[in-house]
Every structure is written in structure tokens, then in C-alpha cells.
Design an enzyme around this catalytic site. Structure first.
Site, mmCIF file in Angstrom:
data_model
loop_
_atom_site.group_PDB
_atom_site.id
_atom_site.type_symbol
_atom_site.label_atom_id
_atom_site.label_comp_id
_atom_site.label_asym_id
_atom_site.label_seq_id
_atom_site.Cartn_x
_atom_site.Cartn_y
_atom_site.Cartn_z
ATOM 1 N N PRO A 226 32.022 40.342 39.522
ATOM 2 C CA PRO A 226 31.104 40.164 38.378
ATOM 3 C C PRO A 226 31.622 41.240 37.226
ATOM 4 O O PRO A 226 32.809 41.752 37.264
ATOM 5 C CB PRO A 226 29.918 41.218 39.185
ATOM 6 C CG PRO A 226 30.415 42.183 39.850
ATOM 7 C CD PRO A 226 31.764 41.476 40.560
ATOM 8 N N ASP B 151 33.832 59.753 38.916
ATOM 9 C CA ASP B 151 33.365 61.011 39.425
ATOM 10 C C ASP B 151 34.205 61.870 39.016
ATOM 11 O O ASP B 151 35.353 62.378 39.451
ATOM 12 C CB ASP B 151 33.227 60.969 40.982
ATOM 13 C CG ASP B 151 32.977 62.347 41.319
ATOM 14 O OD1 ASP B 151 32.621 63.362 40.709
ATOM 15 O OD2 ASP B 151 33.041 62.472 42.705
ATOM 16 N N GLU C 231 45.245 35.853 44.734
ATOM 17 C CA GLU C 231 44.434 36.695 44.110
ATOM 18 C C GLU C 231 44.974 38.003 43.404
ATOM 19 O O GLU C 231 44.420 38.513 42.402
ATOM 20 C CB GLU C 231 43.666 37.140 45.658
ATOM 21 C CG GLU C 231 42.571 36.218 45.946
ATOM 22 C CD GLU C 231 41.982 36.718 47.395
ATOM 23 O OE1 GLU C 231 41.446 37.782 47.239
ATOM 24 O OE2 GLU C 231 41.746 35.792 48.173
ATOM 25 N N GLY D 154 36.074 35.734 51.822
ATOM 26 C CA GLY D 154 35.782 36.779 53.340
ATOM 27 C C GLY D 154 37.215 37.609 53.626
ATOM 28 O O GLY D 154 38.405 37.427 52.852
ATOM 29 N N HIS E 230 38.111 43.894 48.153
ATOM 30 C CA HIS E 230 38.440 42.541 47.106
ATOM 31 C C HIS E 230 38.845 41.644 47.996
ATOM 32 O O HIS E 230 38.279 40.645 47.726
ATOM 33 C CB HIS E 230 39.747 43.275 46.547
ATOM 34 C CG HIS E 230 39.733 42.770 44.971
ATOM 35 N ND1 HIS E 230 40.154 41.178 44.705
ATOM 36 C CD2 HIS E 230 39.595 43.320 43.897
ATOM 37 C CE1 HIS E 230 40.122 41.363 43.674
ATOM 38 N NE2 HIS E 230 39.781 42.323 42.933
ATOM 39 N N ASP E 231 39.643 41.901 49.030
ATOM 40 C CA ASP E 231 39.644 41.041 49.988
ATOM 41 C C ASP E 231 38.532 40.312 50.587
ATOM 42 O O ASP E 231 38.314 38.898 50.479
ATOM 43 C CB ASP E 231 40.680 41.487 51.274
ATOM 44 C CG ASP E 231 41.012 40.470 52.312
ATOM 45 O OD1 ASP E 231 41.179 39.144 51.688
ATOM 46 O OD2 ASP E 231 41.269 40.573 53.200
ATOM 47 N N VAL F 120 36.126 38.067 48.127
ATOM 48 C CA VAL F 120 36.580 36.845 47.770
ATOM 49 C C VAL F 120 37.113 36.005 49.053
ATOM 50 O O VAL F 120 38.065 36.258 49.287
ATOM 51 C CB VAL F 120 37.714 36.889 46.475
ATOM 52 C CG1 VAL F 120 38.209 35.487 46.030
ATOM 53 C CG2 VAL F 120 37.240 37.695 45.562
ATOM 54 N N THR G 1 43.539 45.828 38.353
ATOM 55 C CA THR G 1 43.122 46.959 39.021
ATOM 56 C C THR G 1 43.498 47.346 39.994
ATOM 57 O O THR G 1 43.002 48.345 40.747
ATOM 58 C CB THR G 1 41.592 47.250 38.760
ATOM 59 O OG1 THR G 1 40.900 46.313 39.508
ATOM 60 C CG2 THR G 1 41.048 46.769 37.273
ATOM 61 N N ASP H 110 32.848 61.606 48.494
ATOM 62 C CA ASP H 110 31.607 62.683 48.829
ATOM 63 C C ASP H 110 30.600 61.705 48.057
ATOM 64 O O ASP H 110 30.642 60.534 47.519
ATOM 65 C CB ASP H 110 32.008 63.834 48.494
ATOM 66 C CG ASP H 110 32.289 64.039 46.934
ATOM 67 O OD1 ASP H 110 32.139 63.039 46.129
ATOM 68 O OD2 ASP H 110 32.982 64.991 46.662
#
Ligand SMILES: *[C@@H]1O[C@H](CO)[C@@H](O)[C@H](O)[C@H]1NC(C)=O
Ligand SMILES: *[C@@H]1O[C@H](CO)[C@@H](O)[C@H](O)[C@H]1NC(C)=O
Length: 324
Positions: free
Chosen positions: A183, A220, A102, A86, A80-81, A84, A110, A228
Site C-alpha cells: 500500500p 522509533d 520483486e 505468499g 515482504h516475501d 506478495v 527499501t 520493543d
């Protein structure tokens, strides 16, 4: 829609990495290590903080043993860092009068508060060990990159070396930048690829897993807290939880990679390492920036005016899947 919001789990984090990896990779090509960005090096703290890596590793091992979801939280925080503005630890800054940090932008929902706290705790330990007269030596951005790396290893994923020497930004991205950099869950593979190409990531990088990791909506469903290749196995078996994930298998650009990673976990690990190291060097600050004393706050006396990150922010921020 029940699928509207994605949450993080290791599996989800793997899913992002998985998705990242799928786009653009040459299916049969050997995956090389990406070059080390200018100003960074693999042994950056060799003299100034020789125990830095050991300190982070032992912290992450203990903390993840107590809270298994933290591994995914740390990996996602790093992604995330980087996506946005860099890899500059801007995601760690608390909001201030100059605008929302942020953490306050919508995808914040999230990101796990425990991951933010873990980075502050790690940084405190690093300062105690290596700080000189109260001045920290290890940046928050590096602490985060190392914690993410160790989270992958502790969850059963590959071990890899991290180029170090990032400095921290004195300013955070605006809410607008954050929205532009992340996105919507509905983004298609071509749209995601277009965004990634702006930061020199490709289809193979896109197919890497990192979409979510939390036990509420594990992407998953078989091994939610293990790093994995099951994410790809699920896609091949048409068990992707989200339409946009399943799109990675139906899209011809990414399908061969999904198939390959489903069959060959080592191929997936190799590609993941290459992609995460590449991602971890997006727009790093070396001569500019600072080493924060407190990961949640810029150093006193520094602010937006010391340098500008605003010029091309809207154009160049990649969108990312990690936060959904
Ligand atoms: C997340 O961001 C939204 C929109 O900016 C804000 O209203 C909300 O309070 C934030 N949530 C947290 C937990 O910070
Ligand atoms: C770090 O900065 C945050 C945000 O300004 C503040 O709430 C917190 O108390 C600071 N931590 C320390 C140890 O000073």
C-alpha cells in the site's frame, strides 16, 4: 514531502508489526498460537537437517553484531516475501527474461541488499551441512523465516518457534503484483484492514511493528535498533513520525490496542508472535514448489509453466505497510 519514503529500521519493522497487531485484536483476550498450516511442522528438519536452526541462529547473531541494521532488513524481507504471493521466497529471485522480480519492483528501494546476501550465505551454510549430493534440503523460504525470527530475538524481541516445510516458488511476482500487494504510505487504517482481511489477518495483526528500520529515518527515535514497544509509546505521546502511523492511535479500531501495547510490552510481544507466525504461513507451498539450489534463481529446468500462481494474484494480495 520529506516523509514520502520510508526506510527500514528495527523500529520501523516493529512499527509495522505494531500496526499489524493493532487491528482487530480483542483488547483483553489471551492471544493464542495460530494453527500450524497443513504440510508444515515445527520439527520439519529434525531428521534431514537437525542443525538447521542452530546454523541460522549463529549466523544471524554474528552478522547482526557486525551490522545492526541487518536485523530489520531480514525481518522486512520476510514480511515482504509473505505479502506478495505468499511466503515462497519469490522476493529473493533475481529478475529474468520472463519479467521483473520483486527485487526490481519499486518497493525494492527499501529492501537492503545485505539482507539478500545474508540469506544466500545462510543457505550456502545449510547446503554444506545438510545438502545431499548437491541437492539442498532446507528451502530459501524457511531460511528467511528463521532468519527473521532470529533477528527479532537478537534485537531484544520475543523468541518463538517457526513452523517449517515451506517450499520455494519457481516464479516471482510481477511488478504489478508487487504494487498491488504494497500500500502507499498514505493508506488509512480502514484501507489497510480491508486488505489484511483478504489474507485473514486482522486489526491486531495490523498493529504489529514492521514499518522501517534503518538509521536514516528511524520511526522509533528512542530505540531504533531495539525490538520493543516504544513505537506505541510514541504514538500515545503523539510522536508518531508519519501521519498514517499516528492514525493508528486516532482510529477507534486500533486505539485501544495502541494504548495496551504502550503500557504492556508483554502483551505486544505475545500479539507479535501470534501475528508473525500467522503471516509466515500465508499461502505457503508444500507439495508444489521446489527447494532452490540458489536462492536468487529458480532451479534449472523449472519455470512459470510448471504451475500457476496467476489466477487470483491481483485479488488476493494484501497490501502491506512493511515496506514504507
Ligand atoms: C527498483 O525498481 C525500480 C522500478 O522498477 C527500478 O527502476 C530500479 O532500478 C530498482 N532499483 C534497484 C536498486 O534494483
Ligand atoms: C545464483 O543465481 C544468481 C542469479 O542467477 C547468480 O547471479 C549467482 O551467481 C548464483 N550464485 C551461485 C553461487 O551460483
Amino acid at each position: 514531502m520529506m516523509m514520502a519514503r520510508r526506510v527500514a529500521t528495527v523500529a520501523a519493522a516493529v512499527a509495522l508489526a505494531a500496526a499489524l497487531l493493532l487491528c482487530g485484536a480483542e483488547v483483553e483476550a489471551e492471544v493464542g498460537q495460530p494453527p500450524v498450516a497443513r504440510g508444515l511442522s515445527l520439527d520439519f528438519y529434525k531428521r534431514s537437517c537437525p542443525k538447521a536452526e542452530a546454523i541460522v541462529r549463529s549466523f544471524v547473531q554474528d552478522a547482526v553484531r557486525r551490522d545492526v541494521g541487518l536485523a530489520a532488513g531480514l525481518l522486512r524481507l520476510h514480511f515482504h516475501d509473505c505479502f506478495v504471493q505468499g511466503c515462497d521466497a519469490s522476493v529473493l529471485l533475481d529478475g529474468s527474461a520472463t519479467g521483473p522480480g520483486e527485487k526490481q519492483a519499486p518497493p525494492n528501494l527499501t529492501l537492503r541488499p545485505a539482507a539478500f546476501k545474508a540469506i544466500n550465505d545462510i543457505h550456502d551454510r545449510l547446503n554444506k551441512e545438510c545438502g545431499k549430493a548437491g541437492r539442498p534440503v532446507v528451502s530459501c523460504a524457511d531460511a528467511l523465516a528463521l532468519a527473521a525470527r532470529d533477528s527479532v530475538a537478537v534485537s531484544g524481541g520475543p523468541s518463538y518457534r517457526v513452523p517449517l516445510g515451506r517450499r520455494d516458488s519457481p516464479s516471482f511476482a510481477t511488478q504489478q503484483d508487487v504494487l498491488a500487494g504494497l500500500p502507499p504510505p498514505t493508506a488509512t487504517v480502514p484501507a489497510l484492514l480491508g486488505v489484511l482481511s483478504k489474507i485473514s489477518l486482522d486489526a491486531a495483526d495490523l498493529t504489529c511493528p514492521a514499518r522501517g528500520t534503518d538509521r536514516r529515518t528511524p520511526l522509533d527515535v528512542r530505540t531504533p535498533n531495539t525490538f520493543d514497544n516504544k513505537y506505541y509509546v510514541n504514538l500515545v505521546n503523539r510522536e508518531g513520525l508519519f501521519t498514517s502511523d499516528q492514525d493508528l492511535f486516532t482510529n477507534p479500531a486500533t486505539r485501544p490496542l495502541v494504548q495496551r501495547f504502550a503500557q504492556d510490552q508483554k502483551a505486544f510481544f505475545d500479539q507479535f508472535v501470534s501475528s508473525v507466525v500467522k503471516m509466515g504461513q500465508i499461502k505457503v507451498l508444500t507439495s508444489q514448489g521446489q527447494i532452490r539450489r540458489n536462492c536468487s534463481a529458480r532451479n534449472p529446468g523449472t519455470g512459470m509453466s510448471s504451475w500457476s500462481i496467476l489466477d487470483d494474484a491481483a485479488e488476493s494480495e494484501p497490501r502491506l505497510l512493511i515496506s514504507y
